[in-house]
Design a protein around this motif. Sequence first.
Motif, mmCIF file in Angstrom:
data_model
loop_
_atom_site.group_PDB
_atom_site.id
_atom_site.type_symbol
_atom_site.label_atom_id
_atom_site.label_comp_id
_atom_site.label_asym_id
_atom_site.label_seq_id
_atom_site.Cartn_x
_atom_site.Cartn_y
_atom_site.Cartn_z
ATOM 1 N N TRP A 1 1.192 -29.555 6.164
ATOM 2 C CA TRP A 1 0.354 -29.163 7.392
ATOM 3 C C TRP A 1 1.120 -27.940 8.225
ATOM 4 C CZ3 TRP A 1 -4.366 -29.623 8.847
ATOM 5 C CH2 TRP A 1 -5.240 -30.648 8.088
ATOM 6 N N SER A 2 2.433 -28.326 8.176
ATOM 7 C CA SER A 2 3.151 -27.078 9.042
ATOM 8 C C SER A 2 3.208 -25.900 8.205
ATOM 9 C CB SER A 2 4.892 -27.416 8.939
ATOM 10 O OG SER A 2 5.274 -27.964 7.616
ATOM 11 N N ASP A 3 3.069 -25.861 6.993
ATOM 12 C CA ASP A 3 2.975 -24.593 6.092
ATOM 13 C C ASP A 3 1.581 -24.136 6.542
ATOM 14 O OD1 ASP A 3 3.408 -22.533 4.611
ATOM 15 O OD2 ASP A 3 2.724 -23.368 2.790
ATOM 16 N N ASN B 1 0.911 -20.532 8.869
ATOM 17 C CA ASN B 1 0.478 -19.449 8.113
ATOM 18 C C ASN B 1 -0.741 -18.975 8.645
ATOM 19 O OD1 ASN B 1 2.290 -18.129 6.180
ATOM 20 N ND2 ASN B 1 2.253 -20.492 5.657
ATOM 21 N N ILE B 2 -1.700 -20.045 9.309
ATOM 22 C CA ILE B 2 -3.008 -19.580 9.912
ATOM 23 C C ILE B 2 -2.691 -18.700 11.137
ATOM 24 C CG2 ILE B 2 -4.987 -20.498 11.340
ATOM 25 C CD1 ILE B 2 -5.249 -20.643 8.408
ATOM 26 N N LEU B 3 -1.783 -19.132 11.882
ATOM 27 C CA LEU B 3 -1.240 -18.424 13.176
ATOM 28 C C LEU B 3 -0.623 -17.079 12.721
ATOM 29 C CD1 LEU B 3 0.166 -21.445 15.339
ATOM 30 C CD2 LEU B 3 -2.057 -20.152 15.685
ATOM 31 N N ALA B 4 -0.114 -17.028 11.556
ATOM 32 C CA ALA B 4 0.675 -15.748 11.271
ATOM 33 C C ALA B 4 -0.547 -14.677 10.922
ATOM 34 C CB ALA B 4 1.507 -16.075 9.977
ATOM 35 N N GLY C 1 3.321 -19.736 15.645
ATOM 36 C CA GLY C 1 3.183 -19.936 14.486
ATOM 37 C C GLY C 1 4.546 -19.869 13.658
ATOM 38 N N SER C 2 5.575 -19.225 14.108
ATOM 39 C CA SER C 2 7.034 -19.359 13.935
ATOM 40 C C SER C 2 7.612 -20.695 13.809
ATOM 41 C CB SER C 2 7.832 -18.397 14.132
ATOM 42 O OG SER C 2 7.414 -17.050 13.829
ATOM 43 N N VAL C 3 7.444 -21.352 15.172
ATOM 44 C CA VAL C 3 7.804 -22.927 15.057
ATOM 45 C C VAL C 3 7.227 -23.828 14.042
ATOM 46 C CG1 VAL C 3 7.412 -24.805 16.627
ATOM 47 C CG2 VAL C 3 7.999 -22.580 17.676
ATOM 48 N N PHE C 4 6.100 -23.554 13.644
ATOM 49 C CA PHE C 4 5.380 -24.632 12.405
ATOM 50 C C PHE C 4 6.107 -24.105 11.187
ATOM 51 C CE2 PHE C 4 1.371 -24.653 15.186
ATOM 52 C CZ PHE C 4 1.626 -26.081 15.641
ATOM 53 N N LEU C 5 6.239 -22.892 10.897
ATOM 54 C CA LEU C 5 6.830 -22.265 9.728
ATOM 55 C C LEU C 5 8.178 -22.736 9.693
ATOM 56 C CD1 LEU C 5 5.186 -18.749 9.393
ATOM 57 C CD2 LEU C 5 4.806 -20.764 8.128
ATOM 58 N N LEU C 6 8.916 -22.985 10.770
ATOM 59 C CA LEU C 6 10.315 -23.340 10.852
ATOM 60 C C LEU C 6 10.610 -24.795 10.462
ATOM 61 C CD1 LEU C 6 13.323 -23.385 11.694
ATOM 62 C CD2 LEU C 6 12.695 -23.926 14.269
ATOM 63 N N ILE C 7 9.418 -25.537 10.708
ATOM 64 C CA ILE C 7 9.413 -27.075 10.396
ATOM 65 C C ILE C 7 9.097 -26.997 8.676
ATOM 66 C CG2 ILE C 7 8.081 -29.221 10.358
ATOM 67 C CD1 ILE C 7 7.596 -28.230 13.400
#
Length: 231
Positions: free
Chosen positions: A20-22, A26-29, A50-56
Amino acid sequence: MSAFQWLNEQFSFFGLPVYWSDFLGNILALATVWLALRRSLVAWPVQILGSVFLLIASLNVHLGGNAARQVVIIVSAAWGWATWKRSREQEGTINVRWANWNERGVLIAAMVLGTAAFGGLLKWTDASFYPGAPWWMVLADAWIFIGSILAMYSQARRYIEFWFVWLAVDLVGVPLAIHSELYFSGIVYGIFFVMVLMGIRDWASRSKPQGIASPLEPAVQVESRDESRSN
């Protein structure tokens, strides 16, 4: 932390297991790239989230370089947001331009030296993939980190070259994401490729010197001269 545990859970995306984080990152990216193409200030806060989610997501699969990249992107996006806001207040819009050759030389040198230095750090600390990972994997991880920094810097400076840097990041990011089982990231990198080409074309068309007249401008200028004579 338990309230956010679902971000590290997977769901099926057309038969592919996706975190889900990925997915959300990426949707926000994708939204960020679209907003950047439109030169919207909203691109920056969207990129931060978006980067907060991708960091996770990166921490979940032990991608040290990619995780560090997200932290730097968050900081860079905050700086870019302030830079664009100041530019719009001073110039009334977000003007873009091609970098000069000195600026391009600095970017290229930073690409090569930065990737080598950061790749060495990741290799030495075993912070990328797994202990003893081959050099090509570590350097690919390092390049995505360095390339993203340079792309963010170039975007904040409003260089059209920032699209080319993202293009180079995408070419490495697709196979790396798939190899790391971040399948949705791999799909999104492919979509980025198309959007980057659109961005290059759009920003390049906006970079024409203001002194170059459009086909309609001569007539407008003649009319204005005639009006001044009649007055």
